[in-house]
Scaffold this active site. Structure first.
Site, PDB file in Angstrom:
ATOM      1  N   ALA A 184      -6.850 -10.589  -2.998  1.00  0.00           N
ATOM      2  CA  ALA A 184      -8.212 -10.835  -3.461  1.00  0.00           C
ATOM      3  C   ALA A 184      -8.318 -12.177  -4.192  1.00  0.00           C
ATOM      4  CB  ALA A 184      -8.654  -9.701  -4.374  1.00  0.00           C
ATOM      5  N   GLU A 200      10.251   3.193   6.673  1.00  0.00           N
ATOM      6  CA  GLU A 200      10.094   1.739   6.735  1.00  0.00           C
ATOM      7  C   GLU A 200      10.976   1.164   7.844  1.00  0.00           C
ATOM      8  OE1 GLU A 200       8.372  -0.921   5.316  1.00  0.00           O
ATOM      9  OE2 GLU A 200       9.680  -2.133   6.598  1.00  0.00           O
ATOM     10  N   ILE A 249       0.843  -1.208   0.000  1.00  0.00           N
ATOM     11  CA  ILE A 249       0.000   0.000   0.000  1.00  0.00           C
ATOM     12  C   ILE A 249       0.876   1.254   0.000  1.00  0.00           C
ATOM     13  CG2 ILE A 249      -1.709   1.338   1.318  1.00  0.00           C
ATOM     14  CD1 ILE A 249      -2.946  -1.257   2.222  1.00  0.00           C
ATOM     15  N   HIS A 274       5.717 -11.409 -31.771  1.00  0.00           N
ATOM     16  CA  HIS A 274       6.708 -10.331 -31.884  1.00  0.00           C
ATOM     17  C   HIS A 274       6.057  -9.102 -32.512  1.00  0.00           C
ATOM     18  CE1 HIS A 274      10.506  -8.286 -32.451  1.00  0.00           C
ATOM     19  NE2 HIS A 274      10.098  -7.996 -33.684  1.00  0.00           N
TER      20      HIS A 274
HETATM   21  P1  FAD Z   1     -12.929  -8.172   2.302  1.00  0.00           P
HETATM   22  O1  FAD Z   1     -12.722  -7.727   0.903  1.00  0.00           O
HETATM   23  O2  FAD Z   1     -12.324  -7.358   3.391  1.00  0.00           O
HETATM   24  O3  FAD Z   1     -14.501  -8.269   2.499  1.00  0.00           O
HETATM   25  C1  FAD Z   1     -15.077  -8.553   3.730  1.00  0.00           C
HETATM   26  C2  FAD Z   1     -16.506  -8.055   3.711  1.00  0.00           C
HETATM   27  O4  FAD Z   1     -17.175  -8.573   4.845  1.00  0.00           O
HETATM   28  C3  FAD Z   1     -16.637  -6.540   3.803  1.00  0.00           C
HETATM   29  O5  FAD Z   1     -17.592  -6.080   2.885  1.00  0.00           O
HETATM   30  C4  FAD Z   1     -17.113  -6.305   5.232  1.00  0.00           C
HETATM   31  O6  FAD Z   1     -17.906  -5.145   5.378  1.00  0.00           O
HETATM   32  C5  FAD Z   1     -17.955  -7.547   5.448  1.00  0.00           C
HETATM   33  N1  FAD Z   1     -18.159  -7.920   6.843  1.00  0.00           N
HETATM   34  C6  FAD Z   1     -17.250  -8.018   7.831  1.00  0.00           C
HETATM   35  N2  FAD Z   1     -17.835  -8.477   8.969  1.00  0.00           N
HETATM   36  C7  FAD Z   1     -19.143  -8.669   8.681  1.00  0.00           C
HETATM   37  C8  FAD Z   1     -20.247  -9.149   9.427  1.00  0.00           C
HETATM   38  N3  FAD Z   1     -20.125  -9.548  10.689  1.00  0.00           N
HETATM   39  N4  FAD Z   1     -21.457  -9.192   8.803  1.00  0.00           N
HETATM   40  C9  FAD Z   1     -21.594  -8.805   7.510  1.00  0.00           C
HETATM   41  N5  FAD Z   1     -20.575  -8.362   6.760  1.00  0.00           N
HETATM   42  C10 FAD Z   1     -19.364  -8.306   7.336  1.00  0.00           C
HETATM   43  N6  FAD Z   1      -5.421  -7.578  -3.327  1.00  0.00           N
HETATM   44  C11 FAD Z   1      -5.118  -7.989  -4.566  1.00  0.00           C
HETATM   45  O7  FAD Z   1      -5.150  -9.191  -4.830  1.00  0.00           O
HETATM   46  N7  FAD Z   1      -4.791  -7.093  -5.546  1.00  0.00           N
HETATM   47  C12 FAD Z   1      -4.738  -5.762  -5.314  1.00  0.00           C
HETATM   48  O8  FAD Z   1      -4.435  -4.982  -6.224  1.00  0.00           O
HETATM   49  C13 FAD Z   1      -5.038  -5.300  -4.014  1.00  0.00           C
HETATM   50  N8  FAD Z   1      -5.009  -3.980  -3.743  1.00  0.00           N
HETATM   51  C14 FAD Z   1      -5.325  -3.564  -2.492  1.00  0.00           C
HETATM   52  C15 FAD Z   1      -5.252  -2.209  -2.216  1.00  0.00           C
HETATM   53  C16 FAD Z   1      -5.548  -1.729  -0.956  1.00  0.00           C
HETATM   54  C17 FAD Z   1      -5.460  -0.255  -0.688  1.00  0.00           C
HETATM   55  C18 FAD Z   1      -5.964  -2.647   0.053  1.00  0.00           C
HETATM   56  C19 FAD Z   1      -6.338  -2.157   1.412  1.00  0.00           C
HETATM   57  C20 FAD Z   1      -6.037  -4.003  -0.204  1.00  0.00           C
HETATM   58  C21 FAD Z   1      -5.701  -4.471  -1.476  1.00  0.00           C
HETATM   59  N9  FAD Z   1      -5.731  -5.827  -1.780  1.00  0.00           N
HETATM   60  C22 FAD Z   1      -5.397  -6.252  -3.030  1.00  0.00           C
HETATM   61  C23 FAD Z   1      -6.121  -6.836  -0.775  1.00  0.00           C
HETATM   62  C24 FAD Z   1      -7.581  -7.240  -0.991  1.00  0.00           C
HETATM   63  O9  FAD Z   1      -8.398  -6.092  -0.922  1.00  0.00           O
HETATM   64  C25 FAD Z   1      -8.005  -8.248   0.067  1.00  0.00           C
HETATM   65  O10 FAD Z   1      -7.095  -9.332   0.086  1.00  0.00           O
HETATM   66  C26 FAD Z   1      -9.399  -8.792  -0.240  1.00  0.00           C
HETATM   67  O11 FAD Z   1     -10.336  -7.744  -0.256  1.00  0.00           O
HETATM   68  C27 FAD Z   1      -9.813  -9.825   0.803  1.00  0.00           C
HETATM   69  O12 FAD Z   1     -11.075 -10.305   0.486  1.00  0.00           O
HETATM   70  P2  FAD Z   1     -12.071 -10.888   1.593  1.00  0.00           P
HETATM   71  O13 FAD Z   1     -13.281 -11.316   0.836  1.00  0.00           O
HETATM   72  O14 FAD Z   1     -11.352 -11.851   2.427  1.00  0.00           O
HETATM   73  O15 FAD Z   1     -12.410  -9.649   2.540  1.00  0.00           O
HETATM   74  P1  NAI Z   2       2.504  -4.778   3.983  1.00  0.00           P
HETATM   75  O1  NAI Z   2       2.610  -5.933   4.873  1.00  0.00           O
HETATM   76  O2  NAI Z   2       2.597  -4.989   2.505  1.00  0.00           O
HETATM   77  O3  NAI Z   2       3.612  -3.702   4.352  1.00  0.00           O
HETATM   78  C1  NAI Z   2       3.711  -3.144   5.628  1.00  0.00           C
HETATM   79  C2  NAI Z   2       5.097  -2.547   5.782  1.00  0.00           C
HETATM   80  O4  NAI Z   2       5.097  -1.759   6.958  1.00  0.00           O
HETATM   81  C3  NAI Z   2       6.177  -3.607   5.952  1.00  0.00           C
HETATM   82  O5  NAI Z   2       7.235  -3.344   5.059  1.00  0.00           O
HETATM   83  C4  NAI Z   2       6.580  -3.481   7.408  1.00  0.00           C
HETATM   84  O6  NAI Z   2       7.930  -3.785   7.636  1.00  0.00           O
HETATM   85  C5  NAI Z   2       6.295  -2.010   7.654  1.00  0.00           C
HETATM   86  N1  NAI Z   2       6.049  -1.675   9.057  1.00  0.00           N
HETATM   87  C6  NAI Z   2       5.302  -2.349   9.959  1.00  0.00           C
HETATM   88  N2  NAI Z   2       5.280  -1.700  11.140  1.00  0.00           N
HETATM   89  C7  NAI Z   2       6.028  -0.573  10.973  1.00  0.00           C
HETATM   90  C8  NAI Z   2       6.365   0.515  11.826  1.00  0.00           C
HETATM   91  N3  NAI Z   2       5.930   0.586  13.073  1.00  0.00           N
HETATM   92  N4  NAI Z   2       7.162   1.485  11.339  1.00  0.00           N
HETATM   93  C9  NAI Z   2       7.600   1.442  10.046  1.00  0.00           C
HETATM   94  N5  NAI Z   2       7.313   0.436   9.207  1.00  0.00           N
HETATM   95  C10 NAI Z   2       6.524  -0.560   9.653  1.00  0.00           C
HETATM   96  O7  NAI Z   2       1.123  -4.067   4.381  1.00  0.00           O
HETATM   97  P2  NAI Z   2       0.272  -2.926   3.674  1.00  0.00           P
HETATM   98  O8  NAI Z   2       1.088  -2.179   2.684  1.00  0.00           O
HETATM   99  O9  NAI Z   2      -0.403  -2.206   4.769  1.00  0.00           O
HETATM  100  O10 NAI Z   2      -0.798  -3.754   2.874  1.00  0.00           O
HETATM  101  C11 NAI Z   2      -1.578  -4.734   3.553  1.00  0.00           C
HETATM  102  C12 NAI Z   2      -1.849  -5.886   2.661  1.00  0.00           C
HETATM  103  O11 NAI Z   2      -2.848  -5.548   1.699  1.00  0.00           O
HETATM  104  C13 NAI Z   2      -0.669  -6.344   1.812  1.00  0.00           C
HETATM  105  O12 NAI Z   2       0.205  -7.179   2.531  1.00  0.00           O
HETATM  106  C14 NAI Z   2      -1.352  -7.091   0.736  1.00  0.00           C
HETATM  107  O13 NAI Z   2      -1.663  -8.373   1.215  1.00  0.00           O
HETATM  108  C15 NAI Z   2      -2.618  -6.290   0.527  1.00  0.00           C
HETATM  109  N6  NAI Z   2      -2.444  -5.397  -0.622  1.00  0.00           N
HETATM  110  C16 NAI Z   2      -2.213  -5.958  -1.843  1.00  0.00           C
HETATM  111  C17 NAI Z   2      -2.012  -5.160  -2.937  1.00  0.00           C
HETATM  112  C18 NAI Z   2      -1.704  -5.794  -4.235  1.00  0.00           C
HETATM  113  O14 NAI Z   2      -1.891  -6.995  -4.359  1.00  0.00           O
HETATM  114  N7  NAI Z   2      -1.266  -5.047  -5.243  1.00  0.00           N
HETATM  115  C19 NAI Z   2      -2.077  -3.696  -2.864  1.00  0.00           C
HETATM  116  C20 NAI Z   2      -2.274  -3.219  -1.509  1.00  0.00           C
HETATM  117  C21 NAI Z   2      -2.479  -4.058  -0.463  1.00  0.00           C
END
Ligand code: FAD
Ligand code: NAI
Length: 474
Positions: free
Chosen positions: A329, A212, A193, A453
C-alpha cells in the site's frame, strides 16, 4: 461530458492518494472506483481498506488479545475466568474499522474537492488532447480527462482448476470473514498472507497447516531473521511444510482434502474444513478496456511503465499493484504522490531502495534494504551487527523478548545497507531505519543518537553499536 485535468481510475491507496495530491496542486480531479459495500454503496480504499491491510490488522489485533488473555495474562498475575470467544463480534468490529476508513476517504475527497464517481471506469478513445472514460455503475457518465492515472490494483491468484468459492476455498476476502473458528484450516502459500491469516486463525484455536512450494522459509527475508521467525511460529503451533508440491484438491461433505508431496517425494493428504489459497496476486486490468486505446501490458498482465510510472501512452500513468514492483500500500501511495507531482511539473520521486516491508505476525518481521545473501551475491563487503530483544529492558518488561535487530553496513564507508528486525513492534522500529537509510546515515550515526530508555528502539541503537562490536548491554 464532464471535463477534468486528471481522472484517476481506482480508489485504493494508490488512486485516492494520487487524486488528493493532484487536487492539492490545483488540478480539477475525478476519481472513479467500483468497489461496493454490502449495500451496494461505495467503499473507497480498494483492496487495502476493504479486504487487505486494514481488516487483516483488525483481526490480528483481536486474535492477539484473545491469545494474550488465554496464554499470557497469568504471567502478569491476571486471572481470566470463563474466557470466551465471539467470532461474529470480532468480524463485526473489523467491519466497523473498515467502514471508518471508507468514510474517511469520502470525507477527504470532499475536503479536497475531488469529484468521485462510483462505478467501473473504462477507456473509450483518445479525445480532445486527452482520453474519454466511460463510467458504468451506480453513476453512468462519460468523462474526459487530460491526464489519466490508472490505479486498478490486483486480485488474488487462484490455483489452476480450483476457483475461489469463498465458502470452502478462500482468497484473502473469504479468509477475513470466516464466521466460526474452523477445527482444521489448510493454507497454500506461506508468504505474507499465509502467515498473517494463519496466525489469526491459529490464535483463535484452529489447527493450521501451511503448504509452501519453496524449500526455504520466507526466501526474500534475511535468512537469520526468517529462521528466528520460523522457530517462533512452530512454537505457536503453526505447521509449515516446505518444498511441497500440491496435487489434487477434492471436496466432500465434511470439507476439503489436498493431496501433496513432501520434500522427500512422499505422497501426503491434508484434510481440512477450509482452505485459504495465498499464492500471490495478479495485476487487475479487467474492465479497463486497455485495448480501446492500445495500452501496453506485459506477459503477467501488468501495465508496462517506466521508472516514473509513464505508460506506453502519452499522458497516461499507472501506479501501485497494477504495475511492477512490490505489492504494498505504501509503495502505491508514494507512486500516487510522485505521479501527481510530475503531472504538475514537479520532481516527484520514489526511492525503491528504502521501501520497508512488514509482516504483522507475532513476532513481527520488518526490513528495509538488502539482506546478507543479497550483499554476498553482489560481492559488496559489509559488516553486520545484531542485538537480541532478550537483552532489552523494555522487551523484558513487556514479556516479549523473541527476536533481534540486525544491521548491515558497508565495510568501508559504514553506510547502512539494510536493517532486518524480528520481534515486538518491528513495524514501528523499522521507521527509524528507513529514515536513516533515506539520509544515507552510517551505523555510527544511529549509535550516536540518544534513544529513550527503556524502549525497544534501544535495540536498534545496540545493533548499530554491534556493527563495531561495542554493544553496551550484551
Ligand atoms: P487496490 O487497493 O487493489 O485498489 C484498486 C481499486 O481500483 C479497487 O477499489 C478496485 O475496485 C478499483 N478498480 C479496479 N478496476 C477498476 C475500474 N476499471 N474502474 C473503477 N475502479 C476499478 N500492503 C501493505 O503495505 N501493508 C499491509 O499490511 C498489507 N496487508 C495486506 C493484506 C491482505 C490480505 C492483502 C490482500 C493485501 C495486503 N497489502 C498490504 C497489499 C495492499 O493491499 C496493496 O498493495 C494495495 O491495496 C495496492 O493499492 P492499489 O491502489 O494499487 O490497488
Ligand atoms: P506472497 O508472494 O507473499 O506469497 C506467496 C507464497 O506462495 C510464496 O511463498 C510462494 O512460494 C508460494 N506459492 C506459490 N505458488 C504455490 C503453490 N502452487 N503451492 C505452494 N506454494 C505456492 O503472496 P501472498 O501471501 O498471496 O500475498 C500477496 C501480496 O500481498 C504480498 O506479496 C504482499 O505484496 C501483499 N501483502 C502484504 C502484506 C503486508 O505488507 N503485511 C500482508 C498481506 C499481503
Amino acid at each position: 461530458m464532464k471535463q477534468f485535468d486528471v481522472i484517476v481510475i481506482g480508489g485504493g491507496p494508490g488512486g485516492y492518494i494520487a487524486a488528493i495530491r493532484a487536487a492539492q496542486l490545483g488540478m480539477n480531479v475525478a476519481c472513479v472506483d467500483e468497489w461496493k459495500d454490502k449495500q451496494g454503496g461505495p467503499a473507497l480504499g480498494g483492496t487495502c481498506t476493504n479486504v487487505g491491510c486494514i481488516p487483516s490488522k483488525a483481526l490480528l489485533q483481536s486474535s492477539e488479545h484473545f491469545d494474550q488473555a488465554a496464554h499470557h495474562f497469568a504471567e502478569h498475575g491476571i486471572g481470566v475466568a470463563g474466557l470466551s470467544l465471539d467470532v461474529g463480534q470480532m468480524v463485526a468490529r473489523k467491519d466497523v474499522v473498515v467502514k471508518q476508513n471508507n468514510d474517511g476517504i469520502l470525507y477527504l475527497f470532499k475536503k479536497n474537492k475531488v469529484s468521485f464517481f462510483h462505478g467501473r471506469g473504462s477507456f473509450v478513445k483518445a479525445a480532445d488532447g486527452g482520453y474519454e472514460i466511460k463510467v458504468s455503475g451506480s453513476a453512468e457518465e462519460t468523462l474526459v480527462g487530460t491526464q489519466i492515472v490508472i490505479a486498478t490494483g490486483s486480485t488474488a491468484r487462484a490455483l489452476p482448476g480450483t476457483p475461489f468459492d469463498e465458502q470452502m476455498v478462500l482468497s484473502n476476502d473469504g479468509a477475513l470473514r470466516i464466521g466460526a473458528v474452523p477445527k482444521k484450516l489448510a493454507l497454500i502459500g506461506s508468504g505474507v498472507i499465509g502467515l498473517e491469516m494463519g496466525s489469526v486463525w491459529r490464535r483463535l484455536g484452529a489447527e493450521v497447516t501451511i503448504l509452501e512450494a519453496l524449500p526455504e522459509f520466507l526466501g526474500a527475508v534475511d535468512q537469520q531473521i526468517a529462521k528466528e521467525a520460523h522457530k517462533a511460529f512452530v512454537k505457536q503451533g503453526l505447521k509449515i511444510e516446505l518444498g511441497v508440491t500440491v496435487g489434487a484438491i477434492k471436496f466432500g461433505k465434511k470439507g476439503v482434502s489436498v493431496a501433496w508431496t513432501n520434500a522427500k517425494g512422499e505422497a501426503q493428504l491434508l484434510e481440512a474444513d477450509k482452505l485459504i489459497v495465498s499464492i500471490g496476486r495478479v495485476p487487475n486490468t479487467i474492465g479497463l478496456k486497455a485495448d480501446a486505446v492500445g495500452l501496453k501490458l506485459d506477459e503477467r498482465g501488468a501495465i508496462v511503465v517506466d521508472d516514473e510510472c509513464r505508460t506506453s501512452l502519452p499522458k497516461v500513468w499507472a501506479i501501485g499493484d497494477v504495475v511492477r514492483g512490490p505489492m504494498l500500500a505504501h509503495k502505491a501511495e508514494e507512486e500516487g504522490v510522485a505521479v501527481a507531482e510530475r503531472i504538475a511539473g514537479q520532481h516527484g520521486h520514489v526511492n525503491f531502495n528504502t521501501i520497508p516491508w512488514v509482516i504483522y505476525t507475532n513476532p513481527e518481521i520488518a526490513w528495509v534494504g538488502q539482506t546478507e545473501a543479497q550483499l554476498k551475491a553482489s560481492g559488496r563487503a559489509y559488516k553486520a551487527g545484531t542485538f537480541p530483544f532478550l537483552a532489552n529492558g523494555r522487551a523484558r518488561a513487556l514479556g516479549d523478548t523473541t527476536g533481534m535487530v540486525k544491521m548491515l553496513a558497508d565495510a568501508a564507508t559504514d553506510e547502512i545497507l539494510g536493517v532486518h528486525i524480528v520481534g515486538p513492534m518491528a513495524s514501528e522500529l523499522i521507521a527509524e531505519c528507513v529514515m536513516a537509510m533515506e539520509f544515507r546515515a552510517s551505523s555510527e550515526d544511529i549509535a550516536r543518537i540518544c534513544h529513550a530508555h527503556p524502549s525497544l528502539s534501544e535495540a536498534t541503537k545496540e545493533a548499530a553499536l554491534a556493527v563495531e562490536k561495542r554493544t553496551l548491554n550484551f
